[in-house]
Structures are given as structure tokens and as C-alpha cells.
Design a protein around this motif. Sequence first.
Motif, PDB file in Angstrom:
ATOM      1  N   VAL A 123      11.731  23.009  21.317  1.00  0.00           N
ATOM      2  CA  VAL A 123      11.658  22.754  22.749  1.00  0.00           C
ATOM      3  C   VAL A 123      11.079  23.946  23.507  1.00  0.00           C
ATOM      4  O   VAL A 123      10.142  23.805  24.281  1.00  0.00           O
ATOM      5  N   SER A 124      11.641  25.125  23.309  1.00  0.00           N
ATOM      6  CA  SER A 124      11.159  26.320  24.008  1.00  0.00           C
ATOM      7  C   SER A 124       9.740  26.659  23.567  1.00  0.00           C
ATOM      8  O   SER A 124       9.391  26.511  22.396  1.00  0.00           O
ATOM      9  N   ALA A 125       8.952  27.162  24.503  1.00  0.00           N
ATOM     10  CA  ALA A 125       7.589  27.585  24.169  1.00  0.00           C
ATOM     11  C   ALA A 125       7.588  28.751  23.189  1.00  0.00           C
ATOM     12  O   ALA A 125       6.591  28.990  22.512  1.00  0.00           O
ATOM     13  N   PHE A 126       8.694  29.467  23.089  1.00  0.00           N
ATOM     14  CA  PHE A 126       8.787  30.598  22.172  1.00  0.00           C
ATOM     15  C   PHE A 126       9.179  30.180  20.749  1.00  0.00           C
ATOM     16  O   PHE A 126       8.909  30.901  19.799  1.00  0.00           O
ATOM     17  N   ALA A 127       9.852  29.043  20.604  1.00  0.00           N
ATOM     18  CA  ALA A 127      10.449  28.658  19.321  1.00  0.00           C
ATOM     19  C   ALA A 127       9.408  28.159  18.330  1.00  0.00           C
ATOM     20  O   ALA A 127       8.751  27.144  18.558  1.00  0.00           O
ATOM     21  N   GLY A 128       9.284  28.884  17.239  1.00  0.00           N
ATOM     22  CA  GLY A 128       8.354  28.474  16.192  1.00  0.00           C
ATOM     23  C   GLY A 128       6.899  28.656  16.564  1.00  0.00           C
ATOM     24  O   GLY A 128       6.022  27.995  16.014  1.00  0.00           O
ATOM     25  N   ILE A 167      14.931  30.080  30.177  1.00  0.00           N
ATOM     26  CA  ILE A 167      16.101  30.815  29.679  1.00  0.00           C
ATOM     27  C   ILE A 167      15.673  31.940  28.746  1.00  0.00           C
ATOM     28  O   ILE A 167      16.103  33.090  28.889  1.00  0.00           O
ATOM     29  N   GLU A 168      14.810  31.616  27.788  1.00  0.00           N
ATOM     30  CA  GLU A 168      14.387  32.635  26.835  1.00  0.00           C
ATOM     31  C   GLU A 168      13.567  33.729  27.510  1.00  0.00           C
ATOM     32  O   GLU A 168      13.742  34.918  27.234  1.00  0.00           O
ATOM     33  N   ALA A 169      12.670  33.344  28.423  1.00  0.00           N
ATOM     34  CA  ALA A 169      11.841  34.327  29.126  1.00  0.00           C
ATOM     35  C   ALA A 169      12.693  35.236  30.011  1.00  0.00           C
ATOM     36  O   ALA A 169      12.437  36.440  30.099  1.00  0.00           O
ATOM     37  N   ALA A 170      13.707  34.674  30.666  1.00  0.00           N
ATOM     38  CA  ALA A 170      14.599  35.493  31.482  1.00  0.00           C
ATOM     39  C   ALA A 170      15.345  36.493  30.609  1.00  0.00           C
ATOM     40  O   ALA A 170      15.497  37.673  30.968  1.00  0.00           O
ATOM     41  N   ASP A 171      15.795  36.062  29.442  1.00  0.00           N
ATOM     42  CA  ASP A 171      16.480  36.965  28.517  1.00  0.00           C
ATOM     43  C   ASP A 171      15.543  38.053  27.985  1.00  0.00           C
ATOM     44  O   ASP A 171      16.001  39.114  27.571  1.00  0.00           O
ATOM     45  N   LEU A 172      14.242  37.793  27.997  1.00  0.00           N
ATOM     46  CA  LEU A 172      13.256  38.781  27.567  1.00  0.00           C
ATOM     47  C   LEU A 172      12.761  39.639  28.734  1.00  0.00           C
ATOM     48  O   LEU A 172      11.806  40.404  28.588  1.00  0.00           O
ATOM     49  N   ASP A 173      13.405  39.477  29.903  1.00  0.00           N
ATOM     50  CA  ASP A 173      13.120  40.277  31.104  1.00  0.00           C
ATOM     51  C   ASP A 173      11.761  40.019  31.744  1.00  0.00           C
ATOM     52  O   ASP A 173      11.210  40.890  32.412  1.00  0.00           O
ATOM     53  N   GLY A 177      13.537  20.138  29.623  1.00  0.00           N
ATOM     54  CA  GLY A 177      13.192  20.420  28.235  1.00  0.00           C
ATOM     55  C   GLY A 177      12.474  21.748  28.126  1.00  0.00           C
ATOM     56  O   GLY A 177      13.081  22.818  28.200  1.00  0.00           O
ATOM     57  N   VAL A 178      11.147  21.702  27.980  1.00  0.00           N
ATOM     58  CA  VAL A 178      10.372  22.915  27.758  1.00  0.00           C
ATOM     59  C   VAL A 178      10.487  23.910  28.902  1.00  0.00           C
ATOM     60  O   VAL A 178      10.557  25.118  28.675  1.00  0.00           O
ATOM     61  N   VAL A 179      10.535  23.439  30.139  1.00  0.00           N
ATOM     62  CA  VAL A 179      10.594  24.378  31.266  1.00  0.00           C
ATOM     63  C   VAL A 179      11.922  25.128  31.251  1.00  0.00           C
ATOM     64  O   VAL A 179      11.956  26.355  31.317  1.00  0.00           O
ATOM     65  N   LEU A 180      13.024  24.398  31.146  1.00  0.00           N
ATOM     66  CA  LEU A 180      14.340  25.036  31.119  1.00  0.00           C
ATOM     67  C   LEU A 180      14.493  25.953  29.908  1.00  0.00           C
ATOM     68  O   LEU A 180      14.936  27.105  30.038  1.00  0.00           O
ATOM     69  N   VAL A 184       3.741  20.925  21.686  1.00  0.00           N
ATOM     70  CA  VAL A 184       4.638  20.771  20.548  1.00  0.00           C
ATOM     71  C   VAL A 184       3.964  19.870  19.523  1.00  0.00           C
ATOM     72  O   VAL A 184       3.405  18.823  19.882  1.00  0.00           O
ATOM     73  N   ALA A 185       3.986  20.309  18.272  1.00  0.00           N
ATOM     74  CA  ALA A 185       3.379  19.514  17.203  1.00  0.00           C
ATOM     75  C   ALA A 185       3.965  19.954  15.870  1.00  0.00           C
ATOM     76  O   ALA A 185       4.476  21.071  15.745  1.00  0.00           O
ATOM     77  N   PHE A 186       3.869  19.063  14.912  1.00  0.00           N
ATOM     78  CA  PHE A 186       4.398  19.323  13.578  1.00  0.00           C
ATOM     79  C   PHE A 186       3.326  19.070  12.540  1.00  0.00           C
ATOM     80  O   PHE A 186       2.368  18.333  12.780  1.00  0.00           O
ATOM     81  N   ARG A 187       3.518  19.630  11.379  1.00  0.00           N
ATOM     82  CA  ARG A 187       2.624  19.350  10.263  1.00  0.00           C
ATOM     83  C   ARG A 187       2.752  17.874   9.875  1.00  0.00           C
ATOM     84  O   ARG A 187       3.710  17.213  10.261  1.00  0.00           O
ATOM     85  N   GLU A 188       1.803  17.401   9.112  1.00  0.00           N
ATOM     86  CA  GLU A 188       1.850  16.015   8.618  1.00  0.00           C
ATOM     87  C   GLU A 188       3.212  15.737   7.980  1.00  0.00           C
ATOM     88  O   GLU A 188       3.665  16.500   7.117  1.00  0.00           O
ATOM     89  N   GLY A 189       3.890  14.706   8.422  1.00  0.00           N
ATOM     90  CA  GLY A 189       5.209  14.352   7.897  1.00  0.00           C
ATOM     91  C   GLY A 189       6.361  15.142   8.507  1.00  0.00           C
ATOM     92  O   GLY A 189       7.512  14.912   8.175  1.00  0.00           O
ATOM     93  N   ALA A 190       6.057  16.077   9.374  1.00  0.00           N
ATOM     94  CA  ALA A 190       7.057  16.890  10.093  1.00  0.00           C
ATOM     95  C   ALA A 190       8.090  17.555   9.176  1.00  0.00           C
ATOM     96  O   ALA A 190       9.292  17.415   9.365  1.00  0.00           O
ATOM     97  N   PRO A 191       7.631  18.330   8.183  1.00  0.00           N
ATOM     98  CA  PRO A 191       8.596  18.988   7.300  1.00  0.00           C
ATOM     99  C   PRO A 191       9.466  20.016   8.016  1.00  0.00           C
ATOM    100  O   PRO A 191      10.522  20.389   7.498  1.00  0.00           O
ATOM    101  N   GLU A 192       9.057  20.457   9.202  1.00  0.00           N
ATOM    102  CA  GLU A 192       9.827  21.439   9.972  1.00  0.00           C
ATOM    103  C   GLU A 192      11.073  20.841  10.612  1.00  0.00           C
ATOM    104  O   GLU A 192      11.915  21.574  11.124  1.00  0.00           O
ATOM    105  N   VAL A 193      11.166  19.533  10.640  1.00  0.00           N
ATOM    106  CA  VAL A 193      12.247  18.859  11.350  1.00  0.00           C
ATOM    107  C   VAL A 193      13.368  18.482  10.390  1.00  0.00           C
ATOM    108  O   VAL A 193      13.190  17.653   9.497  1.00  0.00           O
ATOM    109  N   ALA A 194      14.518  19.086  10.617  1.00  0.00           N
ATOM    110  CA  ALA A 194      15.699  18.761   9.812  1.00  0.00           C
ATOM    111  C   ALA A 194      16.288  17.435  10.273  1.00  0.00           C
ATOM    112  O   ALA A 194      16.192  17.071  11.459  1.00  0.00           O
TER     113      ALA A 194
END
Length: 186
Positions: free
Chosen positions: A101-106, A137-143, A130-133, A49-59
Motif C-alpha cells: 500500500v505505502s509508496a515506500f513498501a517494496g 505515515i511513513e514519510a512523516a516518520d522519516l521526517d 490507502g496509498v496516501v495515508l 502498485v504492481a506484481f510479477r506474473e502470478g503475484a508471488p509477492e502476495v502471501a
Amino acid sequence: MTGSSTVLLLMDLQRNIVERYPSAAVLERAAAAADAARAAGIPVVHVRVAFREGAPEVAESNRRFAPAKARATGGEHAPEVQIADAVAPHPGEPVVVKRRVSAFAGSDLAVLLRALRAERLVLAGIATSGVVLSTYIEAADLDFDLVVLSDACADADPEVHRVLLEKVFPKQAAVLTAEEWAASAA
């Protein structure tokens, strides 16, 4: 379990997360799982997990990441958000950068897994809650067929870790030790 239908995901085993957990044993088991995967021809994908300088992705409304936004310096190339040396990627192994959090998100993980023709995902990382859960969940939903490496995961709360491994994950995944999985991957 050989070939590209299985992929090992090593998630959030990066310096700034690893340092917050008593994780030496977890890193050793994750490294052993990665070695077993490589020996069996199973792709190893690293996720951080990482963000751009200043974390503009984080609301500001994001309760998990907003407090860290003020401390976000160096961006996604900062040394502290790189994979820990004990589980460093080998040449050619992809490193996926995610924004949540999810490995799929973003991230481009789904695209990468499609290209690898992945059917089974083997999950290891910090934190179990966190990341594992979230990825489970997302991977299970993707079969995806799922395996969780019980001793290659860690959580700040041992009881939450135990409940996830014993009660939640077995509903949609095989829960194995890294050694058990390595023996079956050979």
C-alpha cells in the motif's frame, strides 16, 4: 518551494484503480499539479502498485492483495497497471513500482528521494485511505515536510476522505488544493 528539495508524488493513478473511482476531476487536478511542478522545476515521481506474473509477492494471509492474486495476469507490465493517460509520465520522470500500500513498501522510492535530495513531499493519489495515508505515515516518520493535495486525492468512502483531510493529515502536513499548491510552487 522550487528546486529538488520538493518532490510531487502522484500515487496509484493507474488504469485499474482509476476506473473504480469517479476520478475525472481528481485526474485533472493531479495533472494540473504535475504541470505546475514541472514549470517550477520540481520533480514529479509516479508511483504504481504492481506484481510479477502470478503475484508471488502476495502471501495468502494478505487480506488486501490475496483476493486479487488469482486475477493477477500480465504481471507488472500489463496495460491495466500502467499510469492513466491523463497523468502519464513525461520523458525522464521516474515511475516507482511498489508491492504494497505505502509508496515506500517494496519499492526504491527512498533511494530515489535521497538522490533527489527531497525534503518536502507533495502527495496526491487514490485512495486517500490507502496509498496516501500509508505514505503520509511513513514519510512523516522519516521526517519529510508534507503537503497533501486535498482535491487530487479520492476515496471510496467520502466520510473517511473528509476525516483524513480535515482531522488526520493536518497534524503533520499542510493540506492544500492543487491550485493553492500550484500558486505557491510558482
